[in-house]
Each structure stands twice: as C-alpha cells, then as structure tokens.
Design an enzyme around this catalytic site. Structure first.
Site, PDB file in Angstrom:
ATOM      1  N   GLU A  30     -30.551  -0.966  -4.076  1.00 44.58           N
ATOM      2  CA  GLU A  30     -31.067  -2.269  -3.462  1.00 44.58           C
ATOM      3  C   GLU A  30     -31.461  -2.152  -2.178  1.00 44.58           C
ATOM      4  O   GLU A  30     -30.802  -1.417  -1.285  1.00 44.58           O
ATOM      5  CB  GLU A  30     -29.867  -3.119  -3.535  1.00 44.58           C
ATOM      6  CG  GLU A  30     -29.933  -4.618  -2.951  1.00 44.58           C
ATOM      7  CD  GLU A  30     -28.613  -5.431  -2.478  1.00 44.58           C
ATOM      8  OE1 GLU A  30     -27.523  -4.693  -1.995  1.00 44.58           O
ATOM      9  OE2 GLU A  30     -28.665  -6.590  -2.741  1.00 44.58           O
ATOM     10  N   HIS A 111     -22.826 -16.040  -2.739  1.00 46.81           N
ATOM     11  CA  HIS A 111     -21.796 -15.345  -2.064  1.00 46.81           C
ATOM     12  C   HIS A 111     -20.846 -16.061  -1.357  1.00 46.81           C
ATOM     13  O   HIS A 111     -21.230 -16.994  -0.665  1.00 46.81           O
ATOM     14  CB  HIS A 111     -22.414 -14.375  -1.299  1.00 46.81           C
ATOM     15  CG  HIS A 111     -23.221 -13.198  -1.860  1.00 46.81           C
ATOM     16  ND1 HIS A 111     -24.423 -13.253  -2.358  1.00 46.81           N
ATOM     17  CD2 HIS A 111     -22.923 -11.937  -2.171  1.00 46.81           C
ATOM     18  CE1 HIS A 111     -25.040 -12.330  -2.845  1.00 46.81           C
ATOM     19  NE2 HIS A 111     -24.069 -11.323  -2.692  1.00 46.81           N
ATOM     20  N   LYS A 136     -25.860 -13.647 -10.069  1.00 47.14           N
ATOM     21  CA  LYS A 136     -24.685 -12.635  -9.178  1.00 47.14           C
ATOM     22  C   LYS A 136     -23.842 -13.928  -8.743  1.00 47.14           C
ATOM     23  O   LYS A 136     -24.409 -14.367  -7.699  1.00 47.14           O
ATOM     24  CB  LYS A 136     -25.712 -11.931  -8.490  1.00 47.14           C
ATOM     25  CG  LYS A 136     -24.708 -10.984  -7.510  1.00 47.14           C
ATOM     26  CD  LYS A 136     -25.422 -10.318  -6.479  1.00 47.14           C
ATOM     27  CE  LYS A 136     -24.800  -9.362  -5.772  1.00 47.14           C
ATOM     28  NZ  LYS A 136     -25.114  -8.933  -4.382  1.00 47.14           N
ATOM     29  N   SER A 231      -3.753   5.551  -1.038  1.00 42.29           N
ATOM     30  CA  SER A 231      -3.121   6.234  -2.186  1.00 42.29           C
ATOM     31  C   SER A 231      -3.983   7.342  -2.788  1.00 42.29           C
ATOM     32  O   SER A 231      -5.138   7.257  -2.899  1.00 42.29           O
ATOM     33  CB  SER A 231      -2.643   5.046  -3.190  1.00 42.29           C
ATOM     34  OG  SER A 231      -2.247   5.873  -4.409  1.00 42.29           O
ATOM     35  N   THR A 278       4.042   1.387  -6.090  1.00 40.53           N
ATOM     36  CA  THR A 278       4.595   1.885  -4.812  1.00 40.53           C
ATOM     37  C   THR A 278       5.085   0.825  -3.944  1.00 40.53           C
ATOM     38  O   THR A 278       5.155  -0.303  -4.193  1.00 40.53           O
ATOM     39  CB  THR A 278       3.526   2.689  -4.158  1.00 40.53           C
ATOM     40  OG1 THR A 278       4.103   3.307  -2.856  1.00 40.53           O
ATOM     41  CG2 THR A 278       2.190   2.195  -3.981  1.00 40.53           C
ATOM     42  N   LYS A 282       8.756  -1.828  -5.539  1.00 42.26           N
ATOM     43  CA  LYS A 282       9.461  -1.047  -6.555  1.00 42.26           C
ATOM     44  C   LYS A 282      10.697  -1.739  -7.226  1.00 42.26           C
ATOM     45  O   LYS A 282      10.864  -1.671  -8.362  1.00 42.26           O
ATOM     46  CB  LYS A 282       9.956   0.181  -5.957  1.00 42.26           C
ATOM     47  CG  LYS A 282       8.660   1.192  -5.730  1.00 42.26           C
ATOM     48  CD  LYS A 282       9.349   2.609  -5.297  1.00 42.26           C
ATOM     49  CE  LYS A 282       8.267   3.830  -5.232  1.00 42.26           C
ATOM     50  NZ  LYS A 282       8.395   4.965  -4.565  1.00 42.26           N
ATOM     51  N   ASP A 319      10.373   9.197  -9.759  1.00 38.27           N
ATOM     52  CA  ASP A 319      10.919   9.900  -8.473  1.00 38.27           C
ATOM     53  C   ASP A 319      11.973  10.542  -8.638  1.00 38.27           C
ATOM     54  O   ASP A 319      12.305  11.663  -8.282  1.00 38.27           O
ATOM     55  CB  ASP A 319      10.814   8.712  -7.350  1.00 38.27           C
ATOM     56  CG  ASP A 319       9.717   8.331  -7.036  1.00 38.27           C
ATOM     57  OD1 ASP A 319       8.748   8.847  -7.135  1.00 38.27           O
ATOM     58  OD2 ASP A 319       9.674   7.251  -6.284  1.00 38.27           O
TER      59      ASP A 319
HETATM   60  P1  NAP Z   1      11.053   3.365   3.402  1.00 38.22           P
HETATM   61  O1  NAP Z   1      11.590   2.526   2.114  1.00 38.22           O
HETATM   62  O2  NAP Z   1      10.275   2.723   4.272  1.00 38.22           O
HETATM   63  O3  NAP Z   1      12.124   4.015   4.253  1.00 38.22           O
HETATM   64  C1  NAP Z   1      12.126   5.096   5.114  1.00 38.22           C
HETATM   65  C2  NAP Z   1      13.136   5.554   5.899  1.00 38.22           C
HETATM   66  O4  NAP Z   1      12.621   6.296   6.673  1.00 38.22           O
HETATM   67  C3  NAP Z   1      14.258   4.294   6.320  1.00 38.22           C
HETATM   68  O5  NAP Z   1      15.571   4.709   6.303  1.00 38.22           O
HETATM   69  C4  NAP Z   1      13.698   4.393   7.569  1.00 38.22           C
HETATM   70  O6  NAP Z   1      14.742   4.048   8.597  1.00 38.22           O
HETATM   71  C5  NAP Z   1      13.398   5.872   7.997  1.00 38.22           C
HETATM   72  N1  NAP Z   1      12.492   6.176   9.179  1.00 38.22           N
HETATM   73  C6  NAP Z   1      11.152   5.418   9.208  1.00 38.22           C
HETATM   74  N2  NAP Z   1      10.832   5.711  10.481  1.00 38.22           N
HETATM   75  C7  NAP Z   1      11.746   6.800  11.125  1.00 38.22           C
HETATM   76  C8  NAP Z   1      11.682   7.413  12.259  1.00 38.22           C
HETATM   77  N3  NAP Z   1      10.693   7.494  13.178  1.00 38.22           N
HETATM   78  N4  NAP Z   1      12.847   8.028  12.654  1.00 38.22           N
HETATM   79  C9  NAP Z   1      13.970   8.138  11.713  1.00 38.22           C
HETATM   80  N5  NAP Z   1      13.955   7.440  10.524  1.00 38.22           N
HETATM   81  C10 NAP Z   1      12.787   6.774  10.276  1.00 38.22           C
HETATM   82  O7  NAP Z   1      10.068   4.400   2.697  1.00 38.22           O
HETATM   83  P2  NAP Z   1      10.355   5.430   1.328  1.00 38.22           P
HETATM   84  O8  NAP Z   1       9.622   4.873   0.171  1.00 38.22           O
HETATM   85  O9  NAP Z   1      11.573   5.621   1.384  1.00 38.22           O
HETATM   86  O10 NAP Z   1       9.410   6.757   1.700  1.00 38.22           O
HETATM   87  C11 NAP Z   1       9.687   7.573   3.098  1.00 38.22           C
HETATM   88  C12 NAP Z   1       8.917   8.674   2.940  1.00 38.22           C
HETATM   89  O11 NAP Z   1       9.046   9.564   1.612  1.00 38.22           O
HETATM   90  C13 NAP Z   1       7.391   8.391   2.774  1.00 38.22           C
HETATM   91  O12 NAP Z   1       7.014   8.206   4.118  1.00 38.22           O
HETATM   92  C14 NAP Z   1       6.898   9.522   2.201  1.00 38.22           C
HETATM   93  O13 NAP Z   1       6.116  10.684   2.964  1.00 38.22           O
HETATM   94  C15 NAP Z   1       8.260  10.130   1.368  1.00 38.22           C
HETATM   95  N6  NAP Z   1       7.777  10.052   0.006  1.00 38.22           N
HETATM   96  C16 NAP Z   1       7.472  10.976  -0.874  1.00 38.22           C
HETATM   97  C17 NAP Z   1       7.025  10.791  -2.163  1.00 38.22           C
HETATM   98  C18 NAP Z   1       6.602  11.832  -3.088  1.00 38.22           C
HETATM   99  O14 NAP Z   1       6.440  11.945  -4.127  1.00 38.22           O
HETATM  100  N7  NAP Z   1       6.715  13.270  -2.403  1.00 38.22           N
HETATM  101  C19 NAP Z   1       7.497   9.844  -2.817  1.00 38.22           C
HETATM  102  C20 NAP Z   1       8.041   8.698  -2.166  1.00 38.22           C
HETATM  103  C21 NAP Z   1       8.158   8.744  -0.987  1.00 38.22           C
HETATM  104  P3  NAP Z   1      15.198   2.398   8.994  1.00 38.22           P
HETATM  105  O15 NAP Z   1      15.915   2.056   7.933  1.00 38.22           O
HETATM  106  O16 NAP Z   1      15.725   2.604  10.244  1.00 38.22           O
HETATM  107  O17 NAP Z   1      13.636   1.682   8.978  1.00 38.22           O
END
Ligand code: NAP
Length: 498
Positions: A30, A111, A136, A231, A278, A282, A319
C-alpha cells in the site's frame, strides 16, 4: 494476503522501500500518498512497480496526513485509477464521486480511531451498496469482543470484507482476519514504522504468526494478560508449533483487569482451544474454569486454560512443576530426579503470584521455607496460608539458607544493576534460583556464580512451564531446547549468549 503499508515523506524512499519489500517477498504494497511532503508524482511511484499496489491518500480526519485540498486528493485517486493501479482505497463518503474505470479494484473503506460503534453492522450494510470489490472496515477495539465482532462481520459478508480492529486489544484480529474471510491484512515495513495502532511488521506477520498458512483447520491458542506487548510466549509457542509441524497459531491477547470472564465469553465465537494466563488474570482464570487441577486449587491461581472435548474450561498451573524442576536442577544438575528438598532451608523473596506457586512446591517437597516480602503483611498472609515461616524484608540476609529463590522483579530489565540479595549474604554452598529471565544472567546470578554457588536462571522455569503448556495444547512433548534458544535469542538479539 499480507499488504505492507509504506508511508514516507519522499518519493525516493517509497520506491526504495517498495523494492526492498519485493525482495523480502511482499506480494502487495500500500502506497500511502498522504505521507508525502510534496504533491505525489504518481508515475515515479507506480511505473515499473515491483509488486501490485493499493493507492491510498488518507485525510487527517480518517487517520491520515493529507494536507492538500479535497479536490486535489480526488484528482489523485482518479488519476491512479486511470493509470491502471491494482487497487485504490476510497473512503465511503466519496465512493460515488470516484467512479470505477478499467481493471482497478475499488476498496471502499471506513476507519474509526476511537471505537467500534454499536451500529457497525449497519455501516457495513451501507457500504455494501457502494460498488466495492472489497470493503475495508477497521475500527479501534476497546475490548477484545469488539475485535471478535469485526471478524464475524467479515465472515458473514457476501462482498469480500477486510474486517479487523486497531489497537492492542484488536491485534489478534489482524492475524486471524484471513481465516474469517478478509482478503487482505495490513502490516508495516518494520516494527518501528507503525502507521496505525497495533500494526505488526511484515516479518512478524509472515514468519512468527504465519498468516498465510492460517486456515479454518488451524487451532488457535493465545496468551492473555495486561500488559501483554512484551510477552515472549507468542514467539516461543509459534516457533515450537512450526518446528513440530503442528497446524496451530498462538496469539497475544490484551484483556484488561477484571474483564476476564466477559472477554473470554465474547471470544467464544473464535473457537480458541487454550490460553496461557499471565498477570493480572491468574486468579480469575482459576475461578473461570469449570474443572481445575489440584495445584490450581491449592495455589488459587492458574496459568493455563484448556478447552475440553465437551467445551468446558480446564485450568492448570504449570509454574508449580516448572519451579520445582528448576530448583532440583540447581541441587543436582546431572541427576535432578535424585535431588531432594527434604529438610532444605529455603529463603523465598517476594510474596506475589509466582512466590505462591514456588512456595507451595517447596513446602510440599519437604523444604523448610521462609518468605521475606517487601510488604510484610503480604508475606505473613502467604506464609500462614501454606504453613511456613516468614521474616521481614530487612532480615532476609540473616539466615543462611541452602536454597535462595528470588520471586520479585528486582534485577529485571531495564533495572539490571539491582539485586534483591546483597552479595555478602551469599555463601558458596547455596543454590540460587532467580525467577527473573530477562536478563538471563541477573546481578544476583552473577554475584552467586562469583561466590561459587550453583545457579539456575528464570529461563529454566519459563521454558518448563511453556513446554508443559505445549504438551497440554498439542499432546506432544514441548521442545525444551528449542524454546530455551528462542527465549535467549529474543532477550539477547545480538547473539550475546552466555
Ligand atoms: P507479583 O504478583 O506482582 O509479585 C511481585 C512480588 O515482588 C511482590 O511480593 C512485590 O512486593 C515484590 N516486589 C516488587 N518490587 C519489589 C522491590 N523493588 N523490592 C522488593 N520486593 C519487590 O509478580 P509475580 O507474578 O509474582 O512475578 C514476580 C517475578 O517473578 C516477575 O517479575 C518475573 O520476573 C518472575 N516470574 C518468572 C517466571 C518464570 O517462568 N521464570 C514466571 C512468573 C514470574 P509487594 O507485595 O510489596 O508489592
């Protein structure tokens, strides 16, 4: 067919990009004449064109950049038709003033950059009376249901209709519209050259989502979350389908918080077979499913939804197994099946969604878990729920755990100089598992390696949860090594692999 839109201010750049696109395999382009800074010289753009073209000259009120008069614009469109271009895009209101001539096909377009209006079907019916070869009809999606509605309009139309939605919530409809009867979808020259909200690049559309190969038989999966733009799951699953020769596509779907049930109901007509789930859905996904696995019930959250043969939704939490497998690799890399967590002291940082699945897997494997959370109340609540210890965030370095697990985003790109655990708290006998996977080598992992600890990166957990989902989606084992390579390439595109 994928049509790639070119919008440049100079004729020379348009012709250069057109040639480059033809070399890259584009079959239709286009030319957005409204982007030119001077009056268009049609001959320069269409004589010796390397592919068929759609000529478009969009007014500002329709999302374009045209600065000339309406009379000049109509003259350009009429000249394009007289010159025998392949297609010309004519807005609904001028359809009667720009007559058909020769073999040029008329795309009559509508549009709406603000919404998908409730009377969109009447608008489509009105357009069917305007001597269109193709209609379209492109609107902004303010919900995933808007995009599903546009696909239905394409499907039911007697006149070939390009129907999809703009915006992140409509992105999936750009990929699926061909399956629902759209003769054309639109893509950009490159990702940073978006001409309309939510556009994908030509290569993304062709090579990741394999637009041209999607048929009525293609099974549709996706990841639901908000945000969803970064993602890696679409890359990982689509390349895995491709390598396994499976006729399936995996889409990113942005679903706003608190709208999961309504959005999934609205998407029902698309016939999606399964989802990765995600943040922030969840918990809602667990509630939405009719049947949930034992781990989903125990964790209270699901990261996978699968539609069963009888059309109800089953939920799973991959997980849980993925985190457990990752820690066991850390304990015994050669023989993880012989590794044991029985009696091991685990310090778990974070008390969010990931921590929930990881903590439960650790406790059930016999580990002595302590949860340290920035918000102490949250850590206490989680610890009470799954019967383990907790400590304040400030005291997280006090004990000397056998296994340290980071379930916070601390250290994640772009904050790569942060670590949730001071270097001097680490000792060489520790296993350190960082669930963060971008970057693969976080500062925590770097420090731990320097101390001689055994380390596991978040990529191991990510690919394991994805591989288990793949198996649930397809019945075939997930290709772990390929998935790991896909993630590494995506987060380290310059090939800077550890
Ligand atoms: P979530 O539900 O938002 O929980 C995040 C946790 O981290 C909360 O407890 C939060 O504390 C704490 N937090 C955030 N910022 C912080 C900081 N600056 N200092 C201290 N604590 C802090 O997120 P989630 O789903 O659990 O995911 C957390 C991380 O896990 C993701 O960022 C990702 O990197 C990782 N993850 C990896 C996989 C994998 O397959 N490898 C899968 C899922 C998640 P508060 O309660 O005070 O907010």
């Amino acid at each position: 067919m994928i049509c790639v839109s070119i919008g440049r201010t100079r004729h020379k750049m348009i012709t250069l990009e057109h040639r480059a696109l033809a070399d890259r395999g584009a079959k239709l382009v286009e030319l957005r004449l409204d982007w030119l800074s001077r009056l268009p010289d049609l001959g320069r753009l269409i004589d010796n064109r390397p592919t068929p073209v759609i000529i478009t000259c969009r007014r500002r009120e329709d999302g374009g950049r045209w600065r000339g008069t309406e009379e000049q614009r109509m003259t350009i469109l009429r000249s394009a038709i007289v010159s025998g271009v392949d297609y010309v895009d004519i807005e609904e209101d001028i359809a009667k003033s720009v007559p058909r001539y020769g073999d040029t096909k008329r795309i009559i377009s509508y549009h709406n950059f603000e919404e998908t209006p409730p009377d969109i079907e009447q608008i489509h019916a009105r357009m069917c009376k305007l001597d269109a070869d193709i209609i379209k009809i492109v609107t902004l999606a303010n919900s995933p249901g808007d995009a599903a509605k546009m696909l239905e309009i394409s499907k039911r139309s007697d006149i070939p209709t390009i129907g999809f939605c703009m915006g992140e919530m409509g992105l999936f409809s750009r990929i699926l519209c061909g399956r629902f009867g759209s003769p054309i979808t639109y893509a950009t020259f490159s990702r940073d050259r978006e001409l309309a909200p939510g556009q994908l690049s030509f290569e993304e559309m062709r090579d990741i989502f394999r637009y041209e190969e999607i048929t009525e038989d293609t099974q549709i999966f996706g990841v639901i979350g908000d945000p969803i733009g970064h993602s890696l799951s679409p890359l990982v699953h689509n390349f895995a389908f491709q390598a396994a020769g499976i006729d399936a596509v995996y889409l990113p779907l942005r679903i706003p918080q608190d709208t999961l049930a309504k959005s999934l109901d609205d998407l029902d007509s698309i016939g999606m077979r399964g989802f990765s789930v995600t943040i922030p859905h969840k918990q809602a996904a667990a509630d939405y499913s009719q049947v949930s696995s034992e781990s989903v019930r125990a964790i209270g959250a699901a990261n996978t939804l699968i539609r069963s043969e009888v059309n109800d939704w089953h939920s799973e939490n991959t997980d849980y197994d993925a985190a457990l497998a990752s820690v066991l690799i850390g304990i015994n890399k050669e023989n993880p099946s012989e590794a044991s967590l029985m009696g091991q002291k685990v310090m778990l940082l974070g008390a969010g969604g990931a921590a929930r699945a990881v903590a439960l897997a650790m406790v059930r494997s016999g580990a002595l878990v302590t949860i340290a959370g920035r918000t102490h109340k949250r850590a206490i609540a989680l610890a009470d729920e799954i019967s383990c210890q907790h400590c304040s965030w400030e005291n997280r370095g006090a004990g000397e755990p056998d296994v340290l697990i980071n379930c916070t985003p601390v250290g994640m790109h772009p904050n790569v100089d942060d670590t949730p655990y001071a270097e001097h708290w680490l000792t060489e006998n520790m296993v350190v598992f960082d669930t963060v996977y971008n970057p693969e080598t976080t500062l925590l992992i770097k420090d731990a390696r320097a101390k001689g600890c055994r380390t596991v990166s978040g990529i191991e957990m990510f690919v394991r949860q994805a591989a288990q989902q793949f198996e649930m989606f397809t019945g075939q084992p997930g290709p772990l090594d390929q998935m790991r390579m896909t993630v590494r390439r995506a987060i380290s595109p310059l090939g800077d692999l550890p």
